[in-house]
Write an enzyme that holds these catalytic residues in place. Sequence first.
Site, PDB file in Angstrom:
ATOM      1  CG  ASP A 326      -2.050   1.055   1.079  1.00  0.00           C
ATOM      2  OD1 ASP A 326      -2.376   1.442  -0.053  1.00  0.00           O
ATOM      3  OD2 ASP A 326      -2.567   1.504   2.110  1.00  0.00           O
ATOM      4  NE  ARG A 353       0.576   6.501   1.590  1.00  0.00           N
ATOM      5  CZ  ARG A 353      -0.598   6.019   1.967  1.00  0.00           C
ATOM      6  NH1 ARG A 353      -0.699   4.740   2.297  1.00  0.00           N
ATOM      7  NH2 ARG A 353      -1.656   6.780   2.021  1.00  0.00           N
TER       8      ARG A 353
END
Length: 508
Positions: A326, A353
């Site tokens: 994710d 991220r």
Amino acid sequence: MKKNVRRLGAAFGVVMTSVMLSLGASAGDVTNDRLLNSEKEPGNWLNHHGNLEAHRFSGLDQINAKNVKNLRVAFTWAMGGTQGGGKEVIQYQYSGLEGTPVAEDGFLYLTTGWGVVTKLDTRGGTPRMVWQYNPAADPDYATTVACCGINNRGAVLSGNMVVSPVIDGRIIALNKTDGSKIWEAQVADPGKSETITNAPLIVKDMVVTGMAGAEYGVRGWLEALDIKTGKRRWRTYTIPGPGEAGHETWKDKHGAWKTGGGSTWVTGSYDPELNIIVWGTANPGPDWDNAYRPGDNLWTDSTIALDADTGKIKWGFQHTPNDPYDYDSVSENTFVDTQVNGKFARTTLHANRNGYAYALDRKTGECLWGTQFVDKLNWSGGLDSKCKPKTYDPKSDVQTYVKGTAAARGTAAKGRGTVDGVLEPGHMGGKNWPPTSYSPQTGMYYIPTIEGCNKAFAEVAEPGALKPRQLFLGGAPFSTFDDPNCGRISGSITAIEVASGKVVKKAY
């Protein structure tokens, strides 16, 4: 007077502001020339990211390192918009206040998570509401189609209009003077859980918007609207369909590309000389079951550059192929023209991220450097010379990266797999949506960093199991604050020297 417009009234909720605003003449039209040269108006904040290069840097110098300790609240304004929604079960008890206000000649334009737009006059020192427009998003329906909160990250200015998104997929254009509605366009489809939370980007005579919804099995896109009418100019899908370059990176037999994610929920940047829009894309879907979608899954987790006039993708760079973590790549792209490793480069900077910051060549997409900016990172084995994860296996269609960092399917056909160890940084990322900043005075790129980890499990996502407006995750992350191996997260500000790509300082 339209019923949705309020004048000179009181709003609700609280925002505290300490700002230095230009006190010049009343605002005129926000022309393209003003947007392109916004640095000439340091007392204003005309673009969502400050300028079209996404520097988020203020040229004002009244506040400095010596006197910042004396900073005090100049005024407070009750702006409201924190209420949750849902009749029987409130999915979100509160909505978010994540908007970046835009400022012009002493006027602020504010948004709430529900898309309420307020024009505030601060020129006299005491704030006064000029008008307020409520797009009346359905609080019961919106909460059932929004993955990650009721949010709106801001309105933008163009001509004599204020252009703003609404969580239910609308873009609205309001008269800057009186707040009346000029046009409204239903762009995203909340019937299949497409929403809009990002601020629009004004490019020439167009409004460019992204969308959210990757956790619901949507196919991501960017869309350009005519600034005068709200009519579509072009739409480009981030997941290539049959016959399009990159479609071969979806190697399944059940059409996973149709629900492949790749949403675009943070505002991009525009280069007028190259005439390109650079935007980040989100995670593939389903998030955690990467065996459902074998292949690299372009253009998820990517930085893409599009021709501003046609929307055609000119280049792309993928950060985490076949992502099992994710690790969105939606964060803003910051343009800096400078010497990099001794050579002049037109770069776009991006803090991912996955714990790495990247400098890409804006013209070609070539990676100039990739730098770890979090303290702990355990999934990639570092980056190779082309800034790809060293543990990426080009011969494998389902990536495992480092054993114990990604959950995988269980041994049974419908089993659940749980990660053996922990993932660092966690699924929330080494950086999430709060934006970076670049200072042309220091040559530094500043990243609001998340230091942390988490665990996850994966479940088999069955072909054909997706239903509209239902989450399509293939697993989920989990961690507890009392877990000795993966407890509370912490934060820091990380400074990277753009010329070298080196971390020069971290402030915790």
